[in-house]
Design an enzyme around this catalytic site. Structure first.
Site, short mmCIF file in Angstrom:
data_model
loop_
_atom_site.label_atom_id
_atom_site.label_comp_id
_atom_site.label_asym_id
_atom_site.label_seq_id
_atom_site.Cartn_x
_atom_site.Cartn_y
_atom_site.Cartn_z
CG HIS A 67 -1.90 -1.13 1.27
ND1 HIS A 67 -2.67 -1.50 0.19
CD2 HIS A 67 -2.20 -2.00 2.26
CE1 HIS A 67 -3.41 -2.56 0.52
NE2 HIS A 67 -3.13 -2.88 1.77
ZN LIG Z 1 -3.94 -7.21 3.37
#
Ligand SMILES: [Zn+2]
Length: 298
Positions: free
Chosen positions: A111
């Site tokens: 992320h």
């Molecule tokens: Zn995850």
């Protein structure tokens, strides 16, 4: 097979859902040649991150909003711990190129974007490792096989305009992150998909990934598609996750592509389940590595 791990991954994150004890527990469960990695240099990090962002990490000048997006408490040693984790993925990826297979008991920080961190991920170890190997070892093409329950948004964005790095994410569509930049191949599954539909979709996708003729496969082996995960809703069983590992490893085997495993997420109600799932993945890779070695020697 060499396995990379550092006790520095056991960062104390008071009240946080991330069980950072899982790294030590996985290391303890494995019979493996465990190597402790060094910290990634700021120059290596700059291969995937902007210098402005790295300056804010180095100087500890993230705004309250940036820390909120990161969803991590700003504890002492946080960034150094993550720099070691990036170093671990780089070293494991080098070992995979040299020996065919390797695993990192850590990493999978998919992320993190070039210019900011998100969702527990200040730095993107996957992107840094690919860039480091392109520079050091002259590989050109790599494929990311991201099987974490969450979409690999940071990785997808970093490699968005790079035709040499094939990004594939199979994830739960209605889950974090809300904004899902396009990977080369995205499969967003419905809530509660279960083993059969997950494995069918994965088996269909893997040949497309391998058509990109990667020189390295990074397998992001999140444990969070598991049915008792607190942040995932894909309802896979442990047996289904073992089958997932076998499908991915077999795709690498058939194309004779070096495979490096990174762990990514895993938030089962019982941390023991998360540890089992990660241990199963690494053991499957160890078995393949042993067969491969035998074949090479014959
Ligand atoms: Zn995850």
């Amino acid at each position: 097979m060499r396995v990379f791990y550092s006790p520095r991954y056991g960062l104390a994150l008071p009240g946080h859902i991330w069980p950072t004890s899982k790294y030590r527990l996985v290391a303890e469960h494995l019979k493996a040649d465990i190597v402790e990695p060094g910290m990634a240099s700021w120059d290596d990090l700059a291969l995937a991150h902007t210098s402005e962002y790295l300056d804010t990490l180095r100087n500890g000048t993230l705004t309250a909003e940036e820390i909120a997006t990161l969803e991590l408490p700003w504890v002492p040693g946080l960034i150094d711990g993550f720099r070691v984790m990036v170093g671990g993925t780089c070293e494991a990826a080098r070992a995979a190129l040299d020996e065919g297979v390797s695993a990192h008991i850590g990493g999978g920080l998919h992320h993190a974007f070039a210019n900011h961190g998100e969702g527990f991920c200040p730095l993107n170890d996957i992107a840094v490792a690919v860039r480091v190997l392109q520079r050091e070892r002259g590989i050109r093409r790599a494929a990311i096989v991201d099987c974490d329950v969450h979409h690999g948004n940071g990785t997808a964005m970093i490699f968005e305009r790079d035709p040499d790095v094939y990004t594939f994410s199979i994830h739960q569509q209605h889950n974090y992150p809300l904004f899902k930049p396009r990977s080369d191949l995205d499969i967003g599954l419905e809530d509660g998909a279960g083993d059969a539909s997950y494995l069918d979709a994965l088996a269909d996708a893997l040949p497309k990934v391998m058509e990109s003729r990667p020189e390295l496969m990074v397998y992001v082996a999140g444990a969070d598609p598991f049915e008792r995960d607190q942040l995932g809703g894909l309802s896979l069983t442990k047996a289904g996750l073992v089958r997932r590992d076998e499908l991915v490893i077999d795709a690498g085997r058939q194309a004779d592509v070096p495979i490096v495993v990174v762990l990514a997420g895993g938030y089962a109600v019982d941390v023991g389940d998360t540890v089992d799932i990660h241990v199963n993945t690494i053991r499957a890779l160890q078995r393949y590595g042993a067969q491969r070695l035998k074949r090479v020697k014959e």
